[in-house]
Scaffold this motif. Structure first.
Motif, PDB file in Angstrom:
ATOM      1  N   LYS A 165     -42.656  -7.490 -20.115  1.00  0.00           N
ATOM      2  CA  LYS A 165     -41.885  -8.498 -20.843  1.00  0.00           C
ATOM      3  C   LYS A 165     -42.512  -9.879 -20.688  1.00  0.00           C
ATOM      4  N   HIS A 166     -42.822 -10.254 -19.459  1.00  0.00           N
ATOM      5  CA  HIS A 166     -43.387 -11.576 -19.210  1.00  0.00           C
ATOM      6  C   HIS A 166     -44.791 -11.700 -19.802  1.00  0.00           C
ATOM      7  N   SER A 167     -45.577 -10.642 -19.677  1.00  0.00           N
ATOM      8  CA  SER A 167     -46.926 -10.647 -20.248  1.00  0.00           C
ATOM      9  C   SER A 167     -46.873 -10.830 -21.758  1.00  0.00           C
ATOM     10  N   THR A 168     -45.977 -10.116 -22.391  1.00  0.00           N
ATOM     11  CA  THR A 168     -45.851 -10.180 -23.845  1.00  0.00           C
ATOM     12  C   THR A 168     -45.481 -11.583 -24.297  1.00  0.00           C
ATOM     13  N   GLU A 169     -44.538 -12.202 -23.619  1.00  0.00           N
ATOM     14  CA  GLU A 169     -44.077 -13.535 -24.003  1.00  0.00           C
ATOM     15  C   GLU A 169     -45.188 -14.574 -23.880  1.00  0.00           C
ATOM     16  N   THR A 170     -45.882 -14.580 -22.748  1.00  0.00           N
ATOM     17  CA  THR A 170     -46.905 -15.602 -22.541  1.00  0.00           C
ATOM     18  C   THR A 170     -48.132 -15.352 -23.418  1.00  0.00           C
ATOM     19  N   LEU A 171     -48.507 -14.091 -23.573  1.00  0.00           N
ATOM     20  CA  LEU A 171     -49.650 -13.777 -24.427  1.00  0.00           C
ATOM     21  C   LEU A 171     -49.406 -14.203 -25.867  1.00  0.00           C
ATOM     22  N   ARG A 172     -48.232 -13.898 -26.375  1.00  0.00           N
ATOM     23  CA  ARG A 172     -47.932 -14.263 -27.762  1.00  0.00           C
ATOM     24  C   ARG A 172     -47.970 -15.786 -27.937  1.00  0.00           C
ATOM     25  N   ALA A 173     -47.405 -16.513 -26.978  1.00  0.00           N
ATOM     26  CA  ALA A 173     -47.410 -17.970 -27.061  1.00  0.00           C
ATOM     27  C   ALA A 173     -48.833 -18.521 -27.024  1.00  0.00           C
ATOM     28  N   LEU A 174     -49.673 -17.941 -26.169  1.00  0.00           N
ATOM     29  CA  LEU A 174     -51.050 -18.421 -26.066  1.00  0.00           C
ATOM     30  C   LEU A 174     -51.835 -18.092 -27.328  1.00  0.00           C
ATOM     31  N   CYS A 175     -51.604 -16.920 -27.898  1.00  0.00           N
ATOM     32  CA  CYS A 175     -52.280 -16.543 -29.134  1.00  0.00           C
ATOM     33  C   CYS A 175     -51.877 -17.458 -30.289  1.00  0.00           C
ATOM     34  N   GLU A 176     -50.619 -17.816 -30.341  1.00  0.00           N
ATOM     35  CA  GLU A 176     -50.162 -18.719 -31.400  1.00  0.00           C
ATOM     36  C   GLU A 176     -50.826 -20.082 -31.266  1.00  0.00           C
ATOM     37  N   PHE A 177     -51.002 -20.548 -30.032  1.00  0.00           N
ATOM     38  CA  PHE A 177     -51.730 -21.802 -29.824  1.00  0.00           C
ATOM     39  C   PHE A 177     -53.188 -21.656 -30.243  1.00  0.00           C
ATOM     40  N   SER A 178     -53.804 -20.519 -29.894  1.00  0.00           N
ATOM     41  CA  SER A 178     -55.233 -20.333 -30.148  1.00  0.00           C
ATOM     42  C   SER A 178     -55.553 -20.142 -31.626  1.00  0.00           C
ATOM     43  N   ASP A 179     -54.546 -19.839 -32.437  1.00  0.00           N
ATOM     44  CA  ASP A 179     -54.777 -19.687 -33.872  1.00  0.00           C
ATOM     45  C   ASP A 179     -55.483 -20.898 -34.463  1.00  0.00           C
ATOM     46  N   ASP A 180     -55.091 -22.081 -34.043  1.00  0.00           N
ATOM     47  CA  ASP A 180     -55.667 -23.311 -34.593  1.00  0.00           C
ATOM     48  C   ASP A 180     -57.107 -23.526 -34.146  1.00  0.00           C
ATOM     49  N   ASN A 184     -60.020 -15.894 -29.759  1.00  0.00           N
ATOM     50  CA  ASN A 184     -59.282 -14.696 -29.399  1.00  0.00           C
ATOM     51  C   ASN A 184     -58.925 -14.702 -27.913  1.00  0.00           C
ATOM     52  N   ILE A 185     -57.827 -14.060 -27.589  1.00  0.00           N
ATOM     53  CA  ILE A 185     -57.356 -13.971 -26.207  1.00  0.00           C
ATOM     54  C   ILE A 185     -57.506 -12.516 -25.757  1.00  0.00           C
ATOM     55  N   LEU A 186     -58.421 -12.279 -24.827  1.00  0.00           N
ATOM     56  CA  LEU A 186     -58.722 -10.925 -24.368  1.00  0.00           C
ATOM     57  C   LEU A 186     -58.239 -10.736 -22.937  1.00  0.00           C
ATOM     58  N   VAL A 187     -57.578  -9.625 -22.694  1.00  0.00           N
ATOM     59  CA  VAL A 187     -57.074  -9.308 -21.364  1.00  0.00           C
ATOM     60  C   VAL A 187     -57.962  -8.242 -20.739  1.00  0.00           C
ATOM     61  N   GLU A 188     -58.455  -8.531 -19.547  1.00  0.00           N
ATOM     62  CA  GLU A 188     -59.260  -7.560 -18.807  1.00  0.00           C
ATOM     63  C   GLU A 188     -58.373  -6.748 -17.879  1.00  0.00           C
ATOM     64  N   ASN A 189     -58.670  -5.464 -17.717  1.00  0.00           N
ATOM     65  CA  ASN A 189     -58.071  -4.686 -16.638  1.00  0.00           C
ATOM     66  C   ASN A 189     -58.629  -5.252 -15.336  1.00  0.00           C
ATOM     67  N   HIS A 190     -57.808  -6.026 -14.642  1.00  0.00           N
ATOM     68  CA  HIS A 190     -58.330  -6.856 -13.559  1.00  0.00           C
ATOM     69  C   HIS A 190     -57.392  -6.870 -12.362  1.00  0.00           C
TER      70      HIS A 190
END
Length: 319
Positions: A165-180, A184-190
């Motif tokens: 839930k938390h990952s989804t919320e923050t990722l979506r917000a960051l992607c919306e910012f990065s649109d401009d 791209n926002i890539l998540v590594e298995n880390h």
């Protein structure tokens, strides 16, 4: 070669193939030979972490990295790691010099790996908000350097459901910012939950944003360590690395060919690179495959060269 402008198209293509790809992975690597795919074409990039010992020791300066990539290894694309210029995200002089050195040597700035920012999947809402803000400056820096992406971590505590839930919320917000910024926002298995490929693909589907993707790493699939830490103690629970890469590839915007050690035939001794690259090929991936050498037996230079030779050999075999 994938660019930021065609990432969403590539992702839709990956999604069409994903059901067959992951189904094949569950039946075994050998079945991948039967998966139809176009001619295998990827280019090699160099992750800055491959030279972390030399960089931390001051033997190489961060500004020298694209020059070293080209002149020492004849590699024409680089993946930066912000740990080596943590205070330079808004330093226009530094960024301008770095960009110029890459251009002067015919080197593509592919992405920036982001560490050291607040946890994106923290249970604390204020920390998650700080994480979003902390990553924004790196998106801006990536845009200035003509990168196509940043790589982020999805670290955080809580239950699996809370983490998703938390990952989804923050990722979506960051992607919306990065649109401009066309980044791209890539998540590594880390480490932690992010190394459970099933959980991470659940997050990808939940975010459902054209700029959100994965950066499958061949070697980072430790879900839990003995002492509950992220990196230091022995791994006591590991996700199957081949199944994990198969599951993450449909969303891949970059691939990290992690290597540690090599046998007398030049093969990576703990990871079957041919099996991994069959998974990459089956996903119709056409982007960069990054060298990320982390071994201790070979020098950093020898390890990078050994990884590059192995990738070149397998690419020729699979063409």
């Amino acid at each position: 070669m994938s660019s930021s402008s065609d990432f969403s198209l590539s992702r839709r293509h990956f999604l069409v193939a994903s059901a067959g790809l992951i189904g094949s992975a569950s039946l075994g690597i050998a079945t991948l030979d039967a998966v139809a795919a176009p001619a295998f074409d990827f280019e090699i990039s160099l992750a800055q972490w491959s030279l972390h010992k030399a960089l931390f020791a001051g033997e190489i300066k961060a500004l020298d990295f694209p020059v070293v990539a080209r002149k020492t290894y004849d590699i024409g694309a680089v993946e930066y790691v912000n740990q080596f210029f943590m205070d330079k995200a808004k330093d226009q002089t530094f960024l301008r010099q770095l960009k110029q050195r890459a251009e002067d040597n015919g080197v593509v700035n592919s992405l920036i790996m982001i560490d050291g920012e607040p946890e994106m999947a923290s249970a604390d809402k204020q920390i998650r908000a700080a994480a979003i803000e902390g990553h924004k400056k790196w998106i801006e820096a990536a845009r200035y350097l003509d990168c196509t992406a940043i790589r982020i971590n999805l670290h955080g505590e809580g239950t699996e459901a809370e983490w998703k839930k938390h990952s989804t919320e923050t990722l979506r917000a960051l992607c919306e910012f990065s649109d401009d910024f066309n980044i791209n926002i890539l998540v590594e298995n880390h480490g932690g939950f992010s190394s459970d490929a099933k959980l991470l693909t659940d997050v990808m589907r939940a975010v459902d944003h054209s700029r959100c993707g994965t950066m499958p790493d061949f070697g980072n699939f430790c879900v839990r360590r003995r002492d509950g830490d992220m990196w230091e103690s022995p791994c006591v629970e590991q996700y199957d690395i081949y199944k994990g890469v198969a599951e993450l590839m449909p969303y891949a915007g970059a691939v990290s060919a992690k290597s540690f050690d090599f046998d007398e035939q030049g093969n990576e001794s703990s990871i079957d690179f041919r099996a991994m690259l069959k998974l990459v090929k089956a996903a119709n991936y056409q982007g960069y495959v990054g060298i990320e050498y982390e071994g201790n037996k070979l020098s950093e230079e020898a390890g990078i060269r050994a990884t590059k030779k192995l990738l070149d050999t397998i690419r020729a075999e699979m063409a």
